[in-house]
Enzyme design. Sequence first.
Site, short mmCIF file in Angstrom:
data_model
loop_
_atom_site.label_atom_id
_atom_site.label_comp_id
_atom_site.label_asym_id
_atom_site.label_seq_id
_atom_site.Cartn_x
_atom_site.Cartn_y
_atom_site.Cartn_z
N LYS A 182 32.74 45.75 47.46
CA LYS A 182 33.27 44.63 48.25
C LYS A 182 33.86 45.16 49.56
O LYS A 182 33.61 44.61 50.64
CB LYS A 182 34.35 43.88 47.44
CG LYS A 182 33.76 43.10 46.27
CD LYS A 182 34.85 42.55 45.35
CE LYS A 182 34.22 41.90 44.13
NZ LYS A 182 35.19 41.41 43.14
N GLN A 219 41.41 41.99 41.85
CA GLN A 219 40.28 42.30 40.98
C GLN A 219 40.69 42.12 39.51
O GLN A 219 41.69 42.66 39.06
CB GLN A 219 39.81 43.75 41.23
CG GLN A 219 38.59 44.15 40.42
CD GLN A 219 37.32 43.37 40.83
OE1 GLN A 219 37.10 43.09 42.00
NE2 GLN A 219 36.51 43.02 39.86
N ASP A 261 38.76 34.20 46.26
CA ASP A 261 38.07 34.20 44.96
C ASP A 261 38.06 32.79 44.34
O ASP A 261 37.43 32.57 43.32
CB ASP A 261 38.76 35.17 44.00
CG ASP A 261 37.82 36.24 43.49
OD1 ASP A 261 36.62 36.18 43.82
OD2 ASP A 261 38.28 37.13 42.75
#
Length: 264
Positions: A36, A80, A103
């Site tokens: 990412k 994450q 996200d």
Amino acid sequence: MRADVAARVAARSRSPGLAVVLVGDDPASTVYVRSKDRAARQAGIAARTIHLPAATSEAALLAEIRTLNEDPLVDGILVQLPLPQGLRTEAVLDAIDPAKDVDGLTPTNAGLLASGRKGLVPCTPKGIMRLLAETPLTGARAVVLGRSVLVGRPVAALLTAADATVTLAHSRTRDLVTLCRRAEVLVAAIGRPEMVGGDWIAPSATVIDVGINRTADGRLVGDVAYAEAAAVAGAITPVPGGVGPMTIACLLENTLEAAIARGA
Ligand code: NDP
């Protein structure tokens, strides 16, 4: 998509900022975070990874997120998952400013999606819809295998918004094979290596394989038995190389969209 984001980023006066928070040293998470970070930099996004030790307390992690919420140069925050034991995922997600939630997992953005309203859409489901851009969805019978907050539920909401008729199946669903065989669009997000066989697939169906599973002999496989499914399906995504890269492309797009929406 990545080239498109890069061009739009280059045309702006300030690069969008992305902060990726990694707690601990889970090997898969470390690989994902690195990809990412690299993809964001390649698109001209000012990415930084904040790597905290596995023993980080919840209070310290929440304080880090508050700092990022208040940092004007940070447009997107991604924590994450999964988090190490002892850290409550919900408390951590609740702390992220919804305007920076690239996200799409905060209750605000999940609620906007469930209400059919505009917000930041989770990257994997958003990417799945992009992969389905050329599949007719109006009135289509769609089956989503898996009801996680991360993938299954938001995909079902997006397919419903796209006028498909959606069945959301899970581990308690009876007679999965018959259900799947009727699907014109099948999205598998269960985390079970190659569970969906070729005999589960309707001829010409579009199959999206979200699963990323490591087999005992070290192979990376999806939730779908690719070779037998590909012989029946009209279209199918491979693992690796399908939903994964698209998820990253959507993260870049979400970061740019968050920056634009913040007027930054
Ligand atoms: P979760 O473990 O959170 O959810 C799995 C879902 O699958 C649950 O709803 C569960 O049902 C259901 N399920 C499990 N076993 C079965 C079964 N035998 N039959 C029917 N349903 C079953 O997983 P995620 O949604 O987070 O991830 C799913 C997969 O996708 C994983 O392999 C993950 O690595 C991958 N993934 C890939 C991404 C990418 O970028 N490509 C991004 C995110 C995930 P129940 O609710 O009843 O327990």
